[in-house]
Design a protein around this motif. Sequence first.
Motif, PDB file in Angstrom:
ATOM      1  N   ARG A 108       4.860  11.075  11.001  1.00 11.91           N
ATOM      2  CA  ARG A 108       3.811  10.495  10.864  1.00 11.91           C
ATOM      3  C   ARG A 108       2.833  11.105   9.827  1.00 11.91           C
ATOM      4  NH1 ARG A 108       1.880   9.564  16.207  1.00 11.91           N
ATOM      5  NH2 ARG A 108       3.172   8.009  16.139  1.00 11.91           N
ATOM      6  N   PHE A 109       2.439  10.154   8.876  1.00 16.67           N
ATOM      7  CA  PHE A 109       1.554  10.658   7.519  1.00 16.67           C
ATOM      8  C   PHE A 109       0.295  10.050   7.882  1.00 16.67           C
ATOM      9  CE2 PHE A 109       6.169  10.108   6.292  1.00 16.67           C
ATOM     10  CZ  PHE A 109       6.198  11.514   5.611  1.00 16.67           C
ATOM     11  N   SER A 110      -0.878  10.801   7.789  1.00 17.58           N
ATOM     12  CA  SER A 110      -2.265  10.272   7.960  1.00 17.58           C
ATOM     13  C   SER A 110      -3.142  10.902   6.880  1.00 17.58           C
ATOM     14  CB  SER A 110      -2.678  10.577   9.533  1.00 17.58           C
ATOM     15  OG  SER A 110      -2.788  11.976   9.767  1.00 17.58           O
ATOM     16  N   ASP A 111      -4.050  10.237   6.858  1.00 18.56           N
ATOM     17  CA  ASP A 111      -5.174  10.615   5.872  1.00 18.56           C
ATOM     18  C   ASP A 111      -6.623   9.904   6.442  1.00 18.56           C
ATOM     19  OD1 ASP A 111      -5.897   8.017   4.553  1.00 18.56           O
ATOM     20  OD2 ASP A 111      -3.765   8.106   4.085  1.00 18.56           O
ATOM     21  N   GLN A 112      -7.616  10.501   5.811  1.00 22.79           N
ATOM     22  CA  GLN A 112      -8.978   9.928   5.843  1.00 22.79           C
ATOM     23  C   GLN A 112      -9.724   9.307   4.742  1.00 22.79           C
ATOM     24  OE1 GLN A 112     -11.259  12.855   8.225  1.00 22.79           O
ATOM     25  NE2 GLN A 112      -9.548  13.434   9.483  1.00 22.79           N
ATOM     26  N   GLY A 113      -8.906   8.779   3.883  1.00 24.04           N
ATOM     27  CA  GLY A 113      -9.232   8.001   2.745  1.00 24.04           C
ATOM     28  C   GLY A 113      -9.798   6.526   3.073  1.00 24.04           C
ATOM     29  N   PRO A 114      -9.898   5.851   1.935  1.00 20.53           N
ATOM     30  CA  PRO A 114     -10.645   4.530   2.441  1.00 20.53           C
ATOM     31  C   PRO A 114      -9.881   3.521   3.195  1.00 20.53           C
ATOM     32  CG  PRO A 114      -9.588   4.665   0.249  1.00 20.53           C
ATOM     33  CD  PRO A 114      -9.435   5.903   0.753  1.00 20.53           C
ATOM     34  N   GLY A 115      -8.685   3.862   3.749  1.00 23.96           N
ATOM     35  CA  GLY A 115      -7.712   2.865   4.349  1.00 23.96           C
ATOM     36  C   GLY A 115      -7.186   1.780   3.641  1.00 23.96           C
ATOM     37  N   ILE A 116      -6.366   0.938   4.684  1.00 27.57           N
ATOM     38  CA  ILE A 116      -5.861  -0.438   3.777  1.00 27.57           C
ATOM     39  C   ILE A 116      -6.211  -1.380   4.417  1.00 27.57           C
ATOM     40  CG2 ILE A 116      -3.619  -1.425   3.146  1.00 27.57           C
ATOM     41  CD1 ILE A 116      -2.363   1.243   3.200  1.00 27.57           C
ATOM     42  N   LYS A 117      -7.174  -2.280   3.690  1.00 29.16           N
ATOM     43  CA  LYS A 117      -7.473  -3.671   4.502  1.00 29.16           C
ATOM     44  C   LYS A 117      -6.449  -4.645   4.836  1.00 29.16           C
ATOM     45  CE  LYS A 117     -12.349  -3.007   2.869  1.00 29.16           C
ATOM     46  NZ  LYS A 117     -13.414  -3.500   2.102  1.00 29.16           N
ATOM     47  N   GLU A 118      -5.677  -4.791   3.748  1.00 29.20           N
ATOM     48  CA  GLU A 118      -4.658  -5.998   3.830  1.00 29.20           C
ATOM     49  C   GLU A 118      -3.490  -5.287   4.088  1.00 29.20           C
ATOM     50  OE1 GLU A 118      -5.334  -9.430   1.225  1.00 29.20           O
ATOM     51  OE2 GLU A 118      -6.585  -8.163   0.211  1.00 29.20           O
ATOM     52  N   LYS A 119      -2.945  -5.003   5.248  1.00 27.54           N
ATOM     53  CA  LYS A 119      -1.676  -4.366   5.416  1.00 27.54           C
ATOM     54  C   LYS A 119      -0.486  -5.072   5.101  1.00 27.54           C
ATOM     55  CE  LYS A 119      -3.886  -1.405   8.951  1.00 27.54           C
ATOM     56  NZ  LYS A 119      -5.440  -1.663   8.546  1.00 27.54           N
ATOM     57  N   ASN A 120      -0.445  -6.549   5.553  1.00 27.78           N
ATOM     58  CA  ASN A 120       0.615  -7.249   5.214  1.00 27.78           C
ATOM     59  C   ASN A 120       0.902  -7.122   3.719  1.00 27.78           C
ATOM     60  OD1 ASN A 120       1.728  -8.515   7.721  1.00 27.78           O
ATOM     61  ND2 ASN A 120      -0.476  -9.463   7.866  1.00 27.78           N
ATOM     62  N   ARG A 121      -0.324  -7.360   2.848  1.00 24.11           N
ATOM     63  CA  ARG A 121      -0.007  -7.496   1.397  1.00 24.11           C
ATOM     64  C   ARG A 121       0.260  -6.091   0.826  1.00 24.11           C
ATOM     65  NH1 ARG A 121      -3.861 -10.098  -2.664  1.00 24.11           N
ATOM     66  NH2 ARG A 121      -1.562 -10.036  -3.603  1.00 24.11           N
ATOM     67  N   ALA A 122       0.025  -4.997   1.592  1.00 23.85           N
ATOM     68  CA  ALA A 122       0.556  -3.626   0.992  1.00 23.85           C
ATOM     69  C   ALA A 122       2.031  -3.446   1.139  1.00 23.85           C
ATOM     70  CB  ALA A 122      -0.300  -2.562   1.829  1.00 23.85           C
ATOM     71  N   LEU A 123       2.578  -4.189   2.170  1.00 22.66           N
ATOM     72  CA  LEU A 123       3.932  -4.234   2.321  1.00 22.66           C
ATOM     73  C   LEU A 123       4.814  -5.151   1.546  1.00 22.66           C
ATOM     74  CD1 LEU A 123       4.166  -3.430   6.175  1.00 22.66           C
ATOM     75  CD2 LEU A 123       4.597  -2.049   4.701  1.00 22.66           C
ATOM     76  N   GLU A 124       4.127  -5.913   0.662  1.00 22.07           N
ATOM     77  CA  GLU A 124       4.919  -6.806  -0.417  1.00 22.07           C
ATOM     78  C   GLU A 124       5.269  -5.980  -1.587  1.00 22.07           C
ATOM     79  OE1 GLU A 124       2.531 -10.285  -0.758  1.00 22.07           O
ATOM     80  OE2 GLU A 124       2.521 -10.768   1.416  1.00 22.07           O
ATOM     81  N   PHE A 125       6.371  -6.405  -2.145  1.00 16.85           N
ATOM     82  CA  PHE A 125       6.771  -5.810  -3.650  1.00 16.85           C
ATOM     83  C   PHE A 125       5.831  -6.383  -4.544  1.00 16.85           C
ATOM     84  CE2 PHE A 125      10.645  -4.840  -1.469  1.00 16.85           C
ATOM     85  CZ  PHE A 125      11.141  -3.616  -1.805  1.00 16.85           C
ATOM     86  N   GLY A 126       5.209  -5.500  -5.504  1.00 20.49           N
ATOM     87  CA  GLY A 126       4.372  -5.755  -6.479  1.00 20.49           C
ATOM     88  C   GLY A 126       2.945  -5.742  -6.354  1.00 20.49           C
ATOM     89  N   THR A 127       2.593  -5.720  -5.172  1.00 20.20           N
ATOM     90  CA  THR A 127       0.963  -5.346  -4.879  1.00 20.20           C
ATOM     91  C   THR A 127       0.639  -3.752  -5.075  1.00 20.20           C
ATOM     92  OG1 THR A 127       1.348  -5.221  -2.372  1.00 20.20           O
ATOM     93  CG2 THR A 127       0.834  -7.409  -3.312  1.00 20.20           C
ATOM     94  N   SER A 128      -0.211  -3.512  -5.838  1.00 21.75           N
ATOM     95  CA  SER A 128      -0.770  -2.310  -5.658  1.00 21.75           C
ATOM     96  C   SER A 128      -2.455  -2.020  -6.360  1.00 21.75           C
ATOM     97  CB  SER A 128       0.097  -1.496  -7.091  1.00 21.75           C
ATOM     98  OG  SER A 128      -0.443  -0.282  -7.136  1.00 21.75           O
TER      99      SER A 128
END
Length: 288
Positions: A108-128
Amino acid sequence: MARDFFPFVEENTNQDEKNTDSNNSLTVRYAARIAVYDDKSAAPRVVLVEPKDVRSYLDEIAATVNQLAHEQGGKIPFMVMREIVENFIHARFVAPTISIMDNGNTIRFSDQGPGIKEKNRALEFGTSSATEEMKSFIRGVGFGLPYAQQYMVEKGGSLTLEDNISGGTIVTLSTRRSKDAHIQTLPTQEDAEEMTVSQEEQSISRALHTVPQQPVTQLPNLVLTDRAKLVLQYLSEHEWVGATELTSAYGLSTPTWSRELKSLVNIGIIGKIGQKYKLTTIGETLLS
């Protein structure tokens, strides 16, 4: 002139000099904490990776996690771990914490940064969301999370992406399937077609006989959507399919694929057994 880029390998002296500036947004200020749960009845031992320049920091975290996980008997490969470690750069290296559990097979990798709002899109190739500054250290082309997700699923495991308690992100890699794999907060439980088939092969075979079949003659002018064609393309190479595998293979969201699969069930091309789908005789006829 175009050139290849190799993260953690390429030398970039000018950028390293820039990162010594205390005002630089990518200056590492937090030690990475790696907790190893090598005894379920005892508190974990903690290994620290102290702050240093960005490249050395990420490199040392990845190498240390890999070593500690494999010492426990873990099977997750270094390249997958490293892709997740790289994502700490998006959190500006705020409180990175790695937990190694399940004999090294759940990390498990965790942080306290800004987070990811669009989690579905974060798992799509080409979105960064990588900035130009970040691209001095990572590819920045939207490869890491989708690649890690695809690898874990293909090997029978899972990747779970969720929010941390007070902000930030938690990414969990596991060699085991998870009912919450990939996205923990899907729109509805009905849309979550992510669990593996739990029936034994004989039970599955018997259950297939109960799937309603439509005569092929009822579908003379059948027109398939592009997404439906991708489902059939996947099933031409695999026995079973679910929304998770389709998201991993072709992108788009898990709920989108869930709806497409249900549509194909309605016209009799595939049948649902447990939480997965398989071709009916109609579907096999279409493929042939």
